[in-house]
Design a protein around this motif. Structure first.
Motif, PDB file in Angstrom:
ATOM      1  N   ILE A 509      36.384  43.340  43.474  1.00 18.01           N
ATOM      2  CA  ILE A 509      35.781  44.679  43.499  1.00 18.01           C
ATOM      3  C   ILE A 509      36.681  45.694  42.802  1.00 18.01           C
ATOM      4  O   ILE A 509      36.221  46.511  41.996  1.00 18.01           O
ATOM      5  N   VAL A 510      37.979  45.636  43.098  1.00 22.35           N
ATOM      6  CA  VAL A 510      38.923  46.574  42.469  1.00 22.35           C
ATOM      7  C   VAL A 510      38.931  46.368  40.957  1.00 22.35           C
ATOM      8  O   VAL A 510      38.984  47.343  40.176  1.00 22.35           O
ATOM      9  N   ALA A 511      38.863  45.116  40.524  1.00 25.63           N
ATOM     10  CA  ALA A 511      38.845  44.850  39.081  1.00 25.63           C
ATOM     11  C   ALA A 511      37.618  45.476  38.427  1.00 25.63           C
ATOM     12  O   ALA A 511      37.705  46.054  37.331  1.00 25.63           O
ATOM     13  N   VAL A 512      36.467  45.390  39.092  1.00 24.60           N
ATOM     14  CA  VAL A 512      35.253  45.986  38.542  1.00 24.60           C
ATOM     15  C   VAL A 512      35.373  47.513  38.517  1.00 24.60           C
ATOM     16  O   VAL A 512      35.049  48.167  37.513  1.00 24.60           O
ATOM     17  N   LEU A 513      35.872  48.096  39.609  1.00 24.40           N
ATOM     18  CA  LEU A 513      35.945  49.555  39.696  1.00 24.40           C
ATOM     19  C   LEU A 513      36.969  50.139  38.730  1.00 24.40           C
ATOM     20  O   LEU A 513      36.785  51.255  38.215  1.00 24.40           O
ATOM     21  N   GLN A 514      38.063  49.402  38.482  1.00 18.48           N
ATOM     22  CA  GLN A 514      39.116  49.924  37.620  1.00 18.48           C
ATOM     23  C   GLN A 514      39.049  49.375  36.195  1.00 18.48           C
ATOM     24  O   GLN A 514      39.906  49.706  35.367  1.00 18.48           O
ATOM     25  N   GLY A 515      38.049  48.532  35.929  1.00 20.92           N
ATOM     26  CA  GLY A 515      37.915  47.988  34.589  1.00 20.92           C
ATOM     27  C   GLY A 515      38.970  46.966  34.235  1.00 20.92           C
ATOM     28  O   GLY A 515      39.294  46.780  33.054  1.00 20.92           O
ATOM     29  N   GLY A 516      39.522  46.283  35.226  1.00 21.13           N
ATOM     30  CA  GLY A 516      40.545  45.275  34.981  1.00 21.13           C
ATOM     31  C   GLY A 516      39.968  43.875  34.876  1.00 21.13           C
ATOM     32  O   GLY A 516      38.753  43.672  34.902  1.00 21.13           O
ATOM     33  N   THR A 517      40.869  42.898  34.766  1.00 18.30           N
ATOM     34  CA  THR A 517      40.462  41.491  34.688  1.00 18.30           C
ATOM     35  C   THR A 517      40.363  40.923  36.096  1.00 18.30           C
ATOM     36  O   THR A 517      41.326  40.992  36.871  1.00 18.30           O
ATOM     37  N   PRO A 518      39.226  40.356  36.459  1.00 16.61           N
ATOM     38  CA  PRO A 518      39.086  39.799  37.809  1.00 16.61           C
ATOM     39  C   PRO A 518      40.092  38.679  38.074  1.00 16.61           C
ATOM     40  O   PRO A 518      40.487  37.953  37.157  1.00 16.61           O
ATOM     41  N   ALA A 519      40.508  38.572  39.318  1.00 16.75           N
ATOM     42  CA  ALA A 519      41.459  37.521  39.688  1.00 16.75           C
ATOM     43  C   ALA A 519      40.855  36.134  39.522  1.00 16.75           C
ATOM     44  O   ALA A 519      41.569  35.170  39.228  1.00 16.75           O
ATOM     45  N   PHE A 520      39.535  36.017  39.683  1.00 21.24           N
ATOM     46  CA  PHE A 520      38.860  34.728  39.576  1.00 21.24           C
ATOM     47  C   PHE A 520      37.722  34.860  38.559  1.00 21.24           C
ATOM     48  O   PHE A 520      36.883  35.758  38.676  1.00 21.24           O
ATOM     49  N   ALA A 521      37.709  33.965  37.614  1.00 19.63           N
ATOM     50  CA  ALA A 521      36.677  33.971  36.582  1.00 19.63           C
ATOM     51  C   ALA A 521      35.436  33.233  37.094  1.00 19.63           C
ATOM     52  O   ALA A 521      35.500  32.501  38.084  1.00 19.63           O
ATOM     53  N   PRO A 522      34.289  33.419  36.451  1.00 21.32           N
ATOM     54  CA  PRO A 522      33.097  32.658  36.837  1.00 21.32           C
ATOM     55  C   PRO A 522      33.367  31.151  36.814  1.00 21.32           C
ATOM     56  O   PRO A 522      34.094  30.650  35.956  1.00 21.32           O
ATOM     57  N   ARG A 523      32.778  30.458  37.778  1.00 22.50           N
ATOM     58  CA  ARG A 523      32.920  29.008  37.930  1.00 22.50           C
ATOM     59  C   ARG A 523      34.363  28.591  38.128  1.00 22.50           C
ATOM     60  O   ARG A 523      34.771  27.476  37.742  1.00 22.50           O
ATOM     61  N   SER A 524      35.162  29.429  38.738  1.00 24.96           N
ATOM     62  CA  SER A 524      36.570  29.113  38.985  1.00 24.96           C
ATOM     63  C   SER A 524      36.686  27.993  40.021  1.00 24.96           C
ATOM     64  O   SER A 524      36.125  28.077  41.124  1.00 24.96           O
ATOM     65  N   ALA A 525      37.423  26.941  39.660  1.00 25.83           N
ATOM     66  CA  ALA A 525      37.646  25.843  40.602  1.00 25.83           C
ATOM     67  C   ALA A 525      38.473  26.314  41.798  1.00 25.83           C
ATOM     68  O   ALA A 525      38.256  25.867  42.928  1.00 25.83           O
TER      69      ALA A 525
END
Length: 638
Positions: A509-525
């Motif tokens: 959520i913080v990554a989305v709100l601050q425009g950063g890179t999410p800690a986990f990418a889609p389909r992250s194992a």
């Protein structure tokens, strides 16, 4: 004529009844007739009688010095009769030959068998190794006997004390200490936990249950490893709000708070503020590893094991009197409680008060919110507004209904006191579920979790969601409906100090709100692995909490010396007590209608097996109508 022969590994003697050259018909000392090959005959003799031969040979064999026999024997293979003649210095009698045979046969370490009646002395190096092994076994047997005797006498051997957790929860039966414990259990008729409790290895039955949980889940110990301190960014904007939290008295990980700010032109801006440890450390750090290992705070009556170290909790908990980092959701509502706008922000929030249930519920309750007034108090207007909004939100989910009439039980353990059962005196309080405070907090948290779950989904960022379909609850990394709550998606994100799932979602959520890179990418194992581990671990923790609550219910019964108790029949022979949240079976109870009130006599409580033995006494009252909800409760752990 008599013969000495070997049969099934034992030496026997008998009388020859018929000699057919290759075979003999023999009657042994017990009167049994056998057919014997001549090759199996070790010795033929005329006297003494077979039974007498065996008796005298066994007695003389005991007097032969095996070490001396080994010394005087040659290195080559030999027949026992030849060695008997050499040893005696004359043609041996049948008794003397048989005595040598029995003595050689009884010492396989000293003499190796090479065939029927044939032997060879053991080489010196092999003999020494074998004798050393025998001595070691003798010493081990003596040690086992010493420890067994100590345990039977009610004393804990030092050797076993160092191995206590393994002895209780994962015994290695090849160890001498475990062999001694098992032997002592047989002698005393006690199980290992009961015997060790009697010996003082456990201070109380509580230690047995708590230490087993630590042994199975935290073999390295319940302490935290070293970690780099957490701190939040210094440039966070400050929210112009007055925020307060609502929790019970024991809560130290204060995750959520609220604010109510009047809007120009009417209406209010409602703030839902969630503590933000995600700002203090990132994925891959020591603190992440700690949280990933524990996955959740573990609750039990009288204690808890927090997911994060106390220093980190104190840094981010929403404690009154300071400005705390938070992820906030603001709802703009009209005077008619319609939501006309919302916004999520990462900011510093000034926390003004930490409200506690026991202080507020006497003033803010069903009576006060349903028009019966009540005394005025600080925060009354804010709480009333939030409750009104919660009622609207609940109706919007299609879940509006009457007040809950089920009871929640709270456990409190005073560790400064104790009883005959060990440290701790337990208090169990009752509280109606669904109070105005409960609804207020629950509905606002649901709304926040739905909103932020939708935020992640619309941004294409994965999160951890709770979904329900067909009555089955599951976790998923993509947004899915939760039929039980009546919402389109539900992402746990309101308790990041206590659950790893919420912490992961907060990073996203913080990554989305601050425009950063999410800690986990889609389909992250790694995200899927965290989901699976959390589901399993969270279920284990919940089962442990239920078991410890059951344990403390039994302690409560013993503490209050309850001989007679009243209970409600759940189904068949399962009952539930009214004063405390304890369910158990009563085999002696005749079949009753669910909901019947019965009186029982508690005959025995077992704090190690966590079981209750109770005897049915009489029916107090039968139900006017059948309560189907009782049957559902019966599927919980007994």
């Amino acid at each position: 004529m008599f013969v000495l022969y070997e049969e099934d590994g034992a030496f026997k003697a008998g009388t020859i009844l018929a000699d057919n050259e290759a075979t003999l018909q023999v009657e042994n000392t017990h009167g049994k007739r056998v057919k014997l090959k001549r090759a199996n005959v070790l010795l033929e003799f005329l006297e003494p009688a077979p039974a007498e031969l065996l008796r005298r040979a066994e007695a003389e064999a005991e007097e032969l010095d095996i070490e001396f026999l080994w010394e005087v024997c040659g290195d080559e293979e030999f027949a026992f009769a030849d060695f008997a003649a050499e040893y005696q210095g004359h043609k041996p009698t049948a008794v003397e030959s048989a005595a040598v045979l029995l003595r050689l046969h009884s010492a396989p370490i000293w003499f190796h068998r090479k065939g029927k009646g044939r032997f060879r002395k053991a080489p010196a190096e092999i003999l020494q190794a074998a004798l050393a092994g025998l001595e070691k076994k003798r010493q081990q047997a003596a040690l086992i006997e010493h420890m067994r005797a100590e345990l039977v006498e009610g004393r804990l051997p030092t050797e076993l004390g160092a191995l206590l957790p393994q002895a209780l929860y994962r015994p290695d039966r090849n160890r001498n200490e475990i062999k001694a414990l098992e032997a002592a259990c047989v002698d005393t008729g006690l199980s290992a936990p009961r015997l060790l409790l009697k010996c003082g290895a456990l201070s109380s039955s509580y230690d047995f249950h708590y230490n087993r949980f630590l042994f199975e889940n935290f073999p390295e110990g319940a302490g935290f490893p070293a970690f780099a301190p957490a701190s939040w960014p210094s440039q966070l904007p400050r929210a112009e709000v007055v925020a307060f939290s609502i929790d019970d008295a024991s809560t130290t990980e204060i995750d959520d708070a609220f604010s109510v700010t009047p809007r120009a032109g009417g209406g209010w801006r409602i703030g839902i503020h969630i503590a933000a440890p995600a700002l203090g450390f990132v994925r891959g750090t020591e603190l992440d590893a700690i949280a990933r290992r524990r996955l959740s705070t573990i609750y039990m009556p009288g204690d808890k094991l927090t997911m994060l170290p106390d220093e980190v909790v104190q840094t981010f908990t929403l404690i009154a009197g300071r400005e705390c980092p938070a992820v906030s959701l603001y709802l703009d509502i009209t005077p008619g409680l319609a939501i006309v706008g919302q916004e999520s922000r990462v900011e510093l929030v000034p926390i003004v008060a930490n409200l506690r249930h026991h202080d507020i519920e006497p003033l803010f309750n069903d009576a006060s919110v349903h028009g019966e007034g009540g005394p005025d108090f600080t925060w009354k207007r804010e709480l009333t507004l939030l409750w009104d909004l919660a009622t609207v939100l609940e109706a919007g989910r299609g879940k509006a209904g009457g007040n809950e009439d089920r009871v929640d039980f709270g456990f409190s353990v005073d560790w400064t006191q104790g009883s005959a059962d060990g440290p701790g005196l337990v208090s169990i309080s009752r509280r109606l579920r669904g109070s105005p405070l409960d609804k207020l907090v629950a509905e606002l948290m649901i709304h926040a979790n739905v909103t932020w779950g939708r935020l992640l989904d619309e941004a294409g960022v994965p999160g951890l969601y709770r979904a329900q379909g067909g009555g089955k609850v599951r976790m998923t990394t993509v947004a899915a409906p939760h039929e039980g709550l009546g919402v389109e998606c539900y992402a746990w994100s309101s308790s990041p100090l206590r659950r790893y799932v919420d912490l992961v979602n907060q990073w996203q959520i913080v990554a989305v709100l601050q425009g950063g890179t999410p800690a986990f990418a889609p389909r992250s194992a790694d995200l899927m692995a965290a989901l699976r581990d959390f589901e399993l671990t969270y279920a284990d923790y919940a089962e442990f909490q239920r078991r410890m609550e059951r344990y403390w219910c039994l302690r409560w019964l013993r503490q209050h010396q309850r001989g007679e108790v009243d209970a409600t029949v759940v189904r068949e022979n399962i009952v539930r007590l009214g004063e405390i949240p304890l369910m158990f079976r009563v085999p002696s109870m005749p079949l009753q209608l669910p909901g019947s009130q019965v009186r029982l006599v508690v005959e025995h409580t077992d704090l190690l097996d966590v079981e209750v033995d109770a005897r049915f006494q009489r029916v107090l009252a039968e139900p006017e109508t059948q309560d189907d909800s009782l049957a559902a409760d019966a599927f919980g752990p007994l």
